[in-house]
Design an enzyme around this catalytic site. Structure first.
Site, PDB file in Angstrom:
ATOM      1  CB  SER A  99      -0.965  -0.078   1.243  1.00  0.00           C
ATOM      2  OG  SER A  99      -2.070   0.673   0.933  1.00  0.00           O
ATOM      3  CG  ASP A 115      -6.755  -3.048  -3.484  1.00  0.00           C
ATOM      4  OD1 ASP A 115      -7.525  -2.505  -2.821  1.00  0.00           O
ATOM      5  OD2 ASP A 115      -5.360  -3.207  -3.295  1.00  0.00           O
ATOM      6  CG  HIS A 166      -5.542  -2.716   0.558  1.00  0.00           C
ATOM      7  ND1 HIS A 166      -4.952  -2.243  -0.670  1.00  0.00           N
ATOM      8  CD2 HIS A 166      -5.056  -2.305   1.480  1.00  0.00           C
ATOM      9  CE1 HIS A 166      -4.142  -1.441  -0.237  1.00  0.00           C
ATOM     10  NE2 HIS A 166      -4.106  -1.274   0.954  1.00  0.00           N
TER      11      HIS A 166
END
Length: 652
Positions: A201, A307, A338
């Site tokens: 991320s 995601d 995610h």
């Protein structure tokens, strides 16, 4: 024009002279086997007795405007035995804003320290696993977070250059100090400078951004669920994806010092990121795709195809740009949201990552460069491979919607359509609702389907949908989604675990100490049975039809805009149908417009350009002799998407 693929197979890695030096260095780190050079680093060094130290690296910036250069905190764990022998070693580095505020990984681990300020627990398994194998692990607090000076600027110069400065320090080009404010210097004489950056991320985003500077010494990056352009985290052609901007995110991770000093940076994040979705210089600074030509590091990219936090346009455009510039690369695509690969394919991930770093940082000839470029999850825990990705036979194919026997229930094929379809934006309806009622007229969407396929049809890459629409209001938002209509068992990516369930048992990956365990909770695939799957999606503000700045619309006037759909790799099986849906607000995935527009689509000027393996010929074969569509029924799918995340590193 075909979807871009690599100009070379995943194989040409380093000049021979460089490779020879790397192999020689590697041979010094691990005892050489009797029959030749080693193919795998082994855990022969003590983790418990490893050197643990902290250094503050001068970034050359003064982001907090206190009159002195900012220093970022760098926590280091490295083998003591190799230090005693004077052997230089490579570095695995994770630069993160989350080490103190929020934690890393499925169990939200934070850094902890002893009374002397030396790191005790380093989040995740990287140090536990790789330090005994002859690597150093470096955890960097981004500027403005934890023990670092400066300000968080959410992917801008401060974020990227504070991490780049550490790579420079590891290669002898920047200054480091033993304390945050002192003058005693620290040098990285223990490393050969070869650095691999990794992270999920925001952390992976920093790896992308640092690679896009072309910094010397960065040999590889492993971005997981990472952003490639921050505009595309917050907007889709003017349509807002979140109800806040980067100022909120900066405030979420700021250290107390940064909150006291960084008001000017916060103000800039508000003023230069307008909620209109207009492109500004702030977004240009945070667009790494434009600098893909500078990337010298190899890239091992991982992303969940469902995601809805860091949406997959980010990996698709980055991958295509890397391909155009001949960057060596590898990719894993899962059915999850995610989620880190450690939590959806743990054993294979640790093994593959180990071999990747051995090849890239130690120079071991372990064959990973001769394996397929892509691993793709087709069903929960069932994986397929592709020699290159997208496959070389992939061709962008134009599919066109046509009218059907009922309003809003049309056809999808190769021939140009005619006529119109009309729908009214309903912010209370989601893509799941639209797909469930694909075979029924509803006021909130226009749907177009093929008949049941007679062969499998694979889409691999990024799609575009061009829409010509006439609104009744001065503002209008559009959504376009591709749907697989048919029964399947998939990962439940809209559930709380975004495709995984976390269990109570633990497995261990590396050595442990009393303060830093290498043992993590086991996970399993969260499965759900569905009758339809939305597998690619895109959005736009119709006011951005002409440029990257939105304008008011004239009611009754037709506008044409192209929506960029998320990259994916999906097989629509024989017997299933492929559908395109065009609608307004996608509930909880984009924000609604100011009014409630009704839009009329001109089908003769509306089309989808999709990446089909085998191109138009494959579509013709798969739809030839197709039987009639089934009777209208409600098709169950996953639950409607939850309200979108606002934090790219937020764990499920």
């Amino acid at each position: 024009m075909p979807i871009p693929v690599s100009r070379m197979r995943f194989m040409t890695w380093r000049p021979l002279a460089t490779a020879a030096v790397a192999a020689l260095t590697a041979a010094l780190l691990v005892p050489v086997a009797a029959h030749g050079a080693p193919r795998e680093s082994a855990p022969v060094y003590s983790y418990e007795n490893a050197i643990r130290e902290s250094v503050w690296v001068d970034t050359g910036l003064d982001g907090d405007s206190d009159g002195r250069h900012d220093r970022v905190a760098v926590d280091i764990v490295r083998p003591r035995e190799l230090a005693r022998q004077g052997r230089r070693i490579p570095v695995i580095m994770d630069a993160s804003p989350y080490y103190s505020c929020c934690g890393r990984g499925n169990e939200s681990q934070k850094k902890t320290y002893d009374a002397n300020g030396h790191v005790v627990q380093m989040p995740l398994f990287y140090d536990n696993y790789f330090v005994p194998r002859g690597y150093a692990f470096v955890g960097v607090d981004l500027a403005g977070t934890d023990r670092s000076d400066g300000c968080v600027d959410v992917g801008g110069r401060s974020d990227i250059l504070s991490a780049k400065a550490v790579v420079d320090w590891l290669n002898g080009r920047a200054k480091g100090y033993t304390t945050r404010t002192g003058t005693a210097t620290a040098r990285a004489g223990w490393t050969n400078g070869r650095t691999g950056m990794i992270g999920k991320s925001w952390d992976g985003t920093i790896a992308n951004g640092v690679a896009a500077t072309g910094v010397k010494g960065l040999r590889t990056i492993v971005p997981i669920s990472a952003i490639s352009s921050w505009y595309d985290y917050y907007f889709a052609k003017g349509a807002p994806l979140y109800d806040s901007g980067p100022d909120w995110l900066s405030g979420y991770v700021d250290s107390p010092d940064a909150r006291a000093k960084c008001a000017a940076v916060q103000r800039k994040l508000v003023d230069e990121a307008p909620r209109t979705g207009d492109w500004t210089s702030l977004w240009t600074e945070r667009d790494y795709v434009k600098d893909a030509s500078k990337v010298k590091a190899s890239v091992f990219l991982v992303h969940g195809m469902q995601d809805l936090n860091v949406r997959t346009k980010n990996f698709g455009q980055w991958w295509d740009a890397l391909a155009r510039n001949g960057v060596e690369r590898k990719i894993w695509l899962s059915q999850t949201g995610h989620v880190d690969p450690f939590d959806f394919r743990r054993s294979a991930w640790v093994d593959t990552l180990h071999r990747w770093f051995d090849h890239e940082l130690l120079g071991y000839d372990n064959g990973i460069d001769r394996e397929p470029m892509a691993d793709i999850e087709r069903h929960p825990d069932q994986w397929a491979t592709s020699a290159v990705w997208p496959p070389r036979t992939t061709g962008a194919t134009t599919l066109r919607p046509g009218t059907g026997a009922q309003p809003g229930v049309g056809t999808l094929g190769l021939g140009r359509g005619s006529g119109t379809e009309t729908f009214t934006d309903d912010p209370g309806q989601s893509e799941t609702d639209w797909a469930a009622h694909i075979d029924r007229p509803t006021a909130d969407k226009a749907g177009f389907t093929t008949g049941p396929l007679t062969r499998d049809l694979r889409l691999s890459g990024s799609s575009k949908v061009t829409v010509t629409a006439t609104p009744t209001t001065s503002t209008a938002h559009l959504s376009a989604v591709l749907v697989d209509l048919g029964p399947d068992t998939i990962r439940d990516h809209t559930g709380s675990g975004e495709g995984i369930n976390t269990l109570t048992d633990r497995t261990c990956w590396g050595a442990s100490t009393a303060g830093d365990s290498s043992c993590y909770k086991v996970t399993e695939a969260a499965r759900t049975d569905v009758e339809q799957t939305v597998f690619s999606r895109g959005w736009a503000d119709l006011g951005n039809y002409a440029s990257d700045r939105g304008v008011p619309l004239t009611p009754g006037k037709a506008y044409t805009i192209t929506l960029d759909l998320a990259a994916t790799d999906h097989v629509v099986p024989k017997g299933h149908r492929l559908a395109l849906i065009v609608a307004g607000t996608d509930k909880d995935l984009i924000d609604p417009p100011a009014g409630t527009p009704t839009l009329t689509l001109d089908l003769s000027r509306t089309s989808a350009r999709v990446p089909l393996v085998g191109g138009a010929d494959a579509f013709e074969r798969a739809t030839a002799g197709s039987a009639a569509a089934p009777a209208a029924s409600v098709l169950d799918g996953v639950r409607a998407p939850r309200p979108a995340h606002r934090v790219p590193g937020e764990e499920h």
